[in-house]
Design a protein around this motif. Structure first.
Motif, PDB file in Angstrom:
ATOM      1  N   ALA A  14       0.801  -1.334  -0.027  1.00 47.16           N
ATOM      2  CA  ALA A  14       0.001  -0.022  -0.074  1.00 47.16           C
ATOM      3  C   ALA A  14       0.875   1.279   0.009  1.00 47.16           C
ATOM      4  N   ASP A  18       3.659   3.838  -6.434  1.00 45.83           N
ATOM      5  CA  ASP A  18       2.474   3.747  -7.370  1.00 45.83           C
ATOM      6  C   ASP A  18       1.252   3.738  -6.725  1.00 45.83           C
ATOM      7  N   ASN A  19       1.076   3.242  -5.435  1.00 43.83           N
ATOM      8  CA  ASN A  19       0.168   3.273  -4.686  1.00 43.83           C
ATOM      9  C   ASN A  19      -0.155   4.423  -3.592  1.00 43.83           C
ATOM     10  N   ASP A  21      -0.520   7.333  -3.142  1.00 47.11           N
ATOM     11  CA  ASP A  21      -1.547   8.383  -3.302  1.00 47.11           C
ATOM     12  C   ASP A  21      -2.881   7.738  -3.052  1.00 47.11           C
ATOM     13  N   LYS A  22      -3.133   6.200  -2.712  1.00 49.74           N
ATOM     14  CA  LYS A  22      -4.163   5.578  -2.279  1.00 49.74           C
ATOM     15  C   LYS A  22      -4.065   5.253  -0.902  1.00 49.74           C
ATOM     16  N   ALA A  23      -2.818   5.421  -0.251  1.00 41.10           N
ATOM     17  CA  ALA A  23      -2.635   5.187   1.190  1.00 41.10           C
ATOM     18  C   ALA A  23      -3.432   5.942   2.120  1.00 41.10           C
ATOM     19  N   GLU A  24      -3.760   5.558   3.356  1.00 36.87           N
ATOM     20  CA  GLU A  24      -4.170   6.471   4.235  1.00 36.87           C
ATOM     21  C   GLU A  24      -3.306   7.763   4.790  1.00 36.87           C
ATOM     22  N   LYS A  25      -3.631   8.912   4.749  1.00 36.92           N
ATOM     23  CA  LYS A  25      -3.020  10.036   4.855  1.00 36.92           C
ATOM     24  C   LYS A  25      -1.748   9.928   5.907  1.00 36.92           C
ATOM     25  N   GLN A  28       0.634   7.345   4.835  1.00 39.06           N
ATOM     26  CA  GLN A  28       1.492   8.181   3.844  1.00 39.06           C
ATOM     27  C   GLN A  28       2.615   9.187   4.419  1.00 39.06           C
TER      28      GLN A  28
END
Length: 115
Positions: A14, A18-19, A21-25, A28
Motif C-alpha cells: 500500500a 505507485d500506490n 496516493d491511495k494510502a491513508e493520509k 503516507q
C-alpha cells in the motif's frame, strides 16, 4: 570510497510509490517522513549519489521488438547508489533503511567503475 547500488523489495505494498496516493493520509505522511529523514542523513554524510522510486509500468525490449510491460510487485520498488568504504559498510547503511521496518528487504551490489 566505492559505489554500491541498493535495490529495495517488498514491504507494505500500500506504500509502494505507485500506490502511495491511495494510502491513508497518516500512513503516507509517516512513510514519506521516514524516507526523507533517512535520505537526508545519507546526503549530510555525503554518501548518497542518486536514487529513485520506480513505477510499475514500462517497456520490454527484446529481439521480437518492444511491448508494454507491467512489473510485478515482486520486483524492485526503487534504488539508490551510495558511497561506502566496503560492502559490509554498505550493508550497515542498508540495515537502517525504512524498507526494513516496513517488512521489505534490500539487495546490495557493488557498482563497476572504470579507472
Amino acid at each position: 570510497m566505492k559505489k554500491y547500488m541498493l535495490t529495495f523489495f517488498g514491504g507494505n505494498m500500500a506504500l509502494r510509490f505507485d500506490n502511495l496516493d491511495k494510502a491513508e493520509k497518516e500512513a503516507q505522511q509517516k512513510h514519506m517522513a521516514a524516507w526523507g529523514e533517512w535520505m537526508s542523513r545519507l546526503i549530510k554524510a555525503e554518501q548518497l549519489e542518486i536514487g529513485y522510486p520506480l513505477q510499475s509500468d514500462g517497456k520490454r525490449i527484446d529481439a521480437d521488438g518492444t511491448q508494454a510491460y507491467h512489473f510485478p510487485d515482486t520486483t524492485e520498488g526503487g534504488f539508490i547508489v551510495i558511497k561506502a568504504e566496503s560492502l559490509d559498510r554498505a550493508a550497515e547503511i542498508a540495515q537502517s533503511s525504512p524498507i526494513i521496518e516496513n517488512g521489505g528487504y534490500v539487495l546490495i551490489r557493488p557498482c563497476g567503475e572504470t579507472k
